[in-house]
Scaffold this motif. Structure first.
Motif, PDB file in Angstrom:
ATOM      1  N   LEU A 136       0.829  -1.194   0.000  1.00 13.50           N
ATOM      2  CA  LEU A 136       0.000   0.000   0.000  1.00 13.50           C
ATOM      3  C   LEU A 136       0.870   1.253   0.000  1.00 13.50           C
ATOM      4  O   LEU A 136       1.811   1.371   0.787  1.00 13.50           O
ATOM      5  N   SER A 137       0.537   2.153  -0.873  1.00 11.48           N
ATOM      6  CA  SER A 137       1.247   3.428  -0.934  1.00 11.48           C
ATOM      7  C   SER A 137       0.438   4.453  -0.140  1.00 11.48           C
ATOM      8  O   SER A 137      -0.547   5.000  -0.633  1.00 11.48           O
ATOM      9  N   ILE A 138       0.853   4.690   1.102  1.00  8.79           N
ATOM     10  CA  ILE A 138       0.127   5.596   1.983  1.00  8.79           C
ATOM     11  C   ILE A 138       0.487   7.039   1.643  1.00  8.79           C
ATOM     12  O   ILE A 138       1.660   7.426   1.677  1.00  8.79           O
ATOM     13  N   ASP A 139      -0.509   7.818   1.292  1.00  7.56           N
ATOM     14  CA  ASP A 139      -0.316   9.232   0.963  1.00  7.56           C
ATOM     15  C   ASP A 139      -0.416  10.060   2.240  1.00  7.56           C
ATOM     16  O   ASP A 139      -1.469  10.122   2.862  1.00  7.56           O
ATOM     17  N   GLU A 140       0.695  10.688   2.618  1.00  9.43           N
ATOM     18  CA  GLU A 140       0.721  11.445   3.871  1.00  9.43           C
ATOM     19  C   GLU A 140      -0.180  12.669   3.854  1.00  9.43           C
ATOM     20  O   GLU A 140      -0.464  13.250   4.901  1.00  9.43           O
ATOM     21  N   THR A 141      -0.628  13.061   2.664  1.00 12.83           N
ATOM     22  CA  THR A 141      -1.509  14.235   2.579  1.00 12.83           C
ATOM     23  C   THR A 141      -2.990  13.864   2.651  1.00 12.83           C
ATOM     24  O   THR A 141      -3.851  14.750   2.639  1.00 12.83           O
ATOM     25  N   ALA A 142      -3.292  12.565   2.715  1.00 14.48           N
ATOM     26  CA  ALA A 142      -4.691  12.122   2.751  1.00 14.48           C
ATOM     27  C   ALA A 142      -5.340  12.490   4.078  1.00 14.48           C
ATOM     28  O   ALA A 142      -4.704  12.481   5.135  1.00 14.48           O
ATOM     29  N   ALA A 143      -6.629  12.799   4.017  1.00 21.01           N
ATOM     30  CA  ALA A 143      -7.377  13.086   5.244  1.00 21.01           C
ATOM     31  C   ALA A 143      -7.521  11.826   6.089  1.00 21.01           C
ATOM     32  O   ALA A 143      -7.504  11.881   7.328  1.00 21.01           O
ATOM     33  N   TYR A 144      -7.649  10.681   5.432  1.00 18.47           N
ATOM     34  CA  TYR A 144      -7.723   9.404   6.119  1.00 18.47           C
ATOM     35  C   TYR A 144      -7.613   8.277   5.109  1.00 18.47           C
ATOM     36  O   TYR A 144      -7.727   8.489   3.893  1.00 18.47           O
ATOM     37  N   LEU A 145      -7.371   7.056   5.610  1.00 18.28           N
ATOM     38  CA  LEU A 145      -7.391   5.840   4.795  1.00 18.28           C
ATOM     39  C   LEU A 145      -8.495   4.945   5.329  1.00 18.28           C
ATOM     40  O   LEU A 145      -8.533   4.631   6.530  1.00 18.28           O
ATOM     41  N   HIS A 146      -9.397   4.521   4.447  1.00 18.40           N
ATOM     42  CA  HIS A 146     -10.548   3.710   4.839  1.00 18.40           C
ATOM     43  C   HIS A 146     -10.401   2.282   4.341  1.00 18.40           C
ATOM     44  O   HIS A 146     -10.080   2.043   3.173  1.00 18.40           O
ATOM     45  N   ILE A 147     -10.639   1.323   5.254  1.00 16.09           N
ATOM     46  CA  ILE A 147     -10.657  -0.089   4.882  1.00 16.09           C
ATOM     47  C   ILE A 147     -11.908  -0.745   5.466  1.00 16.09           C
ATOM     48  O   ILE A 147     -12.548  -0.208   6.374  1.00 16.09           O
ATOM     49  N   THR A 148     -12.246  -1.917   4.943  1.00 17.37           N
ATOM     50  CA  THR A 148     -13.300  -2.761   5.499  1.00 17.37           C
ATOM     51  C   THR A 148     -12.609  -4.010   6.022  1.00 17.37           C
ATOM     52  O   THR A 148     -12.059  -4.791   5.240  1.00 17.37           O
ATOM     53  N   SER A 149     -12.608  -4.209   7.332  1.00 16.52           N
ATOM     54  CA  SER A 149     -11.743  -5.234   7.935  1.00 16.52           C
ATOM     55  C   SER A 149     -12.157  -6.659   7.594  1.00 16.52           C
ATOM     56  O   SER A 149     -11.316  -7.565   7.559  1.00 16.52           O
ATOM     57  N   ASN A 150     -13.440  -6.878   7.359  1.00 18.57           N
ATOM     58  CA  ASN A 150     -13.939  -8.214   7.026  1.00 18.57           C
ATOM     59  C   ASN A 150     -15.032  -8.061   5.982  1.00 18.57           C
ATOM     60  O   ASN A 150     -15.857  -7.154   6.074  1.00 18.57           O
ATOM     61  N   ASN A 151     -15.015  -8.936   5.001  1.00 17.45           N
ATOM     62  CA  ASN A 151     -15.932  -8.805   3.865  1.00 17.45           C
ATOM     63  C   ASN A 151     -16.914  -9.969   3.847  1.00 17.45           C
ATOM     64  O   ASN A 151     -16.572 -11.092   3.473  1.00 17.45           O
ATOM     65  N   THR A 152     -18.136  -9.670   4.281  1.00 10.14           N
ATOM     66  CA  THR A 152     -19.132 -10.713   4.505  1.00 10.14           C
ATOM     67  C   THR A 152     -19.521 -11.449   3.235  1.00 10.14           C
ATOM     68  O   THR A 152     -19.789 -12.642   3.256  1.00 10.14           O
ATOM     69  N   ILE A 153     -19.583 -10.738   2.125  1.00  9.35           N
ATOM     70  CA  ILE A 153     -20.073 -11.346   0.886  1.00  9.35           C
ATOM     71  C   ILE A 153     -19.047 -12.282   0.273  1.00  9.35           C
ATOM     72  O   ILE A 153     -19.368 -13.377  -0.193  1.00  9.35           O
ATOM     73  N   TYR A 154     -17.767 -11.861   0.324  1.00 11.50           N
ATOM     74  CA  TYR A 154     -16.717 -12.624  -0.351  1.00 11.50           C
ATOM     75  C   TYR A 154     -15.910 -13.506   0.589  1.00 11.50           C
ATOM     76  O   TYR A 154     -15.113 -14.335   0.146  1.00 11.50           O
ATOM     77  N   GLY A 155     -16.069 -13.312   1.887  1.00 14.39           N
ATOM     78  CA  GLY A 155     -15.386 -14.183   2.839  1.00 14.39           C
ATOM     79  C   GLY A 155     -13.900 -13.934   2.975  1.00 14.39           C
ATOM     80  O   GLY A 155     -13.119 -14.885   3.108  1.00 14.39           O
ATOM     81  N   THR A 156     -13.497 -12.654   2.947  1.00 15.11           N
ATOM     82  CA  THR A 156     -12.096 -12.312   3.157  1.00 15.11           C
ATOM     83  C   THR A 156     -11.965 -11.399   4.369  1.00 15.11           C
ATOM     84  O   THR A 156     -12.924 -10.730   4.763  1.00 15.11           O
ATOM     85  N   GLN A 157     -10.748 -11.344   4.920  1.00 19.17           N
ATOM     86  CA  GLN A 157     -10.536 -10.588   6.156  1.00 19.17           C
ATOM     87  C   GLN A 157      -9.082 -10.119   6.230  1.00 19.17           C
ATOM     88  O   GLN A 157      -8.158 -10.856   5.880  1.00 19.17           O
ATOM     89  N   TRP A 158      -8.907  -8.889   6.696  1.00 13.93           N
ATOM     90  CA  TRP A 158      -7.563  -8.390   6.941  1.00 13.93           C
ATOM     91  C   TRP A 158      -6.977  -9.118   8.152  1.00 13.93           C
ATOM     92  O   TRP A 158      -7.608  -9.182   9.200  1.00 13.93           O
ATOM     93  N   THR A 159      -5.755  -9.649   8.006  1.00 12.26           N
ATOM     94  CA  THR A 159      -5.073 -10.256   9.147  1.00 12.26           C
ATOM     95  C   THR A 159      -4.096  -9.267   9.773  1.00 12.26           C
ATOM     96  O   THR A 159      -3.833  -9.311  10.977  1.00 12.26           O
ATOM     97  N   ASP A 160      -3.531  -8.382   8.957  1.00 12.14           N
ATOM     98  CA  ASP A 160      -2.664  -7.305   9.432  1.00 12.14           C
ATOM     99  C   ASP A 160      -3.250  -5.987   8.950  1.00 12.14           C
ATOM    100  O   ASP A 160      -3.881  -5.932   7.888  1.00 12.14           O
ATOM    101  N   PHE A 161      -3.012  -4.946   9.709  1.00 11.09           N
ATOM    102  CA  PHE A 161      -3.527  -3.634   9.335  1.00 11.09           C
ATOM    103  C   PHE A 161      -2.376  -2.716   8.942  1.00 11.09           C
ATOM    104  O   PHE A 161      -1.285  -2.802   9.509  1.00 11.09           O
ATOM    105  N   PRO A 162      -2.625  -1.838   7.961  1.00  8.90           N
ATOM    106  CA  PRO A 162      -1.548  -0.950   7.517  1.00  8.90           C
ATOM    107  C   PRO A 162      -1.137   0.053   8.586  1.00  8.90           C
ATOM    108  O   PRO A 162      -1.964   0.513   9.377  1.00  8.90           O
TER     109      PRO A 162
END
Length: 364
Positions: A136-162
């Protein structure tokens, strides 16, 4: 009465112990002679329930003192709009990572408010994986970074967070909050609809770092302004009293189970049972998510043919399993195994899957 084996994706299973207590107290909460739904939200009894729910979350998630816990309405879907309305100024942009339908919807609402950028997406890969945090290329000028930690429809999940350094990390944790230990201090905002792991539908938890709450946002309607809700302890208007009461009972239940650490261990055990039934099926069951992105909350899979899936769901229903059909947008099958789904029900589902495979192949 025999309880259903409930694998619904949400509203989902609630702890039976919580429901039994709620039934017992339904007509007379704390000797008031009233149901919790009849109490004034300004009464001392309800104020105690309300504060117990908030304190329960703080205790279980080890929420630092510099965070506010808000109990709001409108579901996670309203937060898709409230977040950019409160946190995305006109001279900045917000970054989004797309990992499924709900992150797409969050982005769509943010685009109505201000400038946004997609910094990573697994859409081209049918949302089978979570992007690598190191890529992930984190832009230091961004107001925020948004993620969805777990995805109910597709069955995926973040194990580590940026690691986002000075950029606030915002996470929609509607479907995996309280299911595993997390470091809240890594996030600027965590939000979650209650109807999967926290309680019934109707209340939404927002955990927000206090420095992100900007007072006197005169351009915002009061109901959409975090500072208004924070100032009034989430009692600016009449709250969903029954939902908050049940939320408080679920917090007590999680504590009795041994806290989030114990819940996480149990969730891993439940998920391993069903994933083993998939992995040991010699390709009869086909998991949607890549192995290193698998969710421990929503297990998605297909069978060799649509006919086989139809028969699987039909027989599963006859055996008392509920909610195993995949989301209408992608089909297939899905087992949602949130905190309140008993281990025994997962054991029974894994055994059913193995028996169904053997029977289907024998009769084909």
């Amino acid at each position: 009465m025999k309880r259903a084996r409930n694998f619904n994706a949400g509203p989902a299973a609630l702890p039976e112990e919580v429901l039994v207590r709620a039934e017992k107290e339904f007509l007379n909460i704390n000797n008031s002679g009233m149901s919790v739904m009849e109490l004034s939200h300004r009464s001392a009894i309800f104020e105690s329930i309300h504060n117990q729910a908030i304190q329960g979350l703080k205790d279980l998630l080890y929420i630092p003192e510099n965070y506010e816990v808000l109990l709001l309405q409108g579901g996670a879907s309203l937060q898709f709009s409230m977040i950019p309305m409160n946190l995305l100024p006109a001279d900045k942009h917000a970054d989004y990572v797309l990992t499924g339908s709900w992150s797409e919807k969050a982005l769509k609402e943010a685009e109505k408010v201000g400038e946004t950028k997609i910094i990573a997406s697994s859409k081209d890969g049918s949302y089978k994986f979570i992007p690598n945090v190191n890529d992930l290329s984190i832009d230091e000028t961004a107001a925020y970074l948004h993620i969805t930690s777990n995805n109910t429809i597709y069955g995926t999940q973040w194990t580590d967070f940026p690691s986002t350094q000075s950029v606030p990390l915002i996470a929609d944790m509607s479907s995996d909050i309280l299911s595993r230990e997390i470091d809240v201090s890594k996030f600027g905002v965590i939000y979650a609809g209650a109807q999967k792991n926290l309680g019934p539908s109707g209340v939404t938890v927002v955990i927000i770092r206090k420095d992100l709450i900007q007072p006197n946002q005169t351009n915002l309607p009061s109901m959409l302004d975090y500072s208004i809700h924070a100032k009034s302890n989430s009692l600016y208007n009449t709250p969903p009293t029954m939902a908050i009461y049940l939320l408080s009972l679920v917090m007590e239940w999680v504590k009795k189970q041994g806290g989030v650490k114990a819940i996480e261990a149990m969730n891993s055990k439940k998920a391993n049972l069903i994933y083993a039934a998939i992995d040991e099926s010699e390709g009869f069951y086909i998991g949607h998510a890549e192995t290193n992105s698998r969710s421990k909350m929503n297990i998605t899979f297909n069978l060799p043919t649509k006919a086989a899936e139809k028969l699987f769901l039909q027989q599963a229903s006859e055996f008392g399993f509920v909610g195993l059909a995949g989301h209408r947008s992608i089909g297939g099958c899905r087992a949602s195994i949130y905190n309140a789904v008993p281990l025994a029900h997962c054991e029974e589902l894994a055994a059913f899957m193995k028996n169904f495979k053997n029977s289907y192949e024998k009769n084909s």
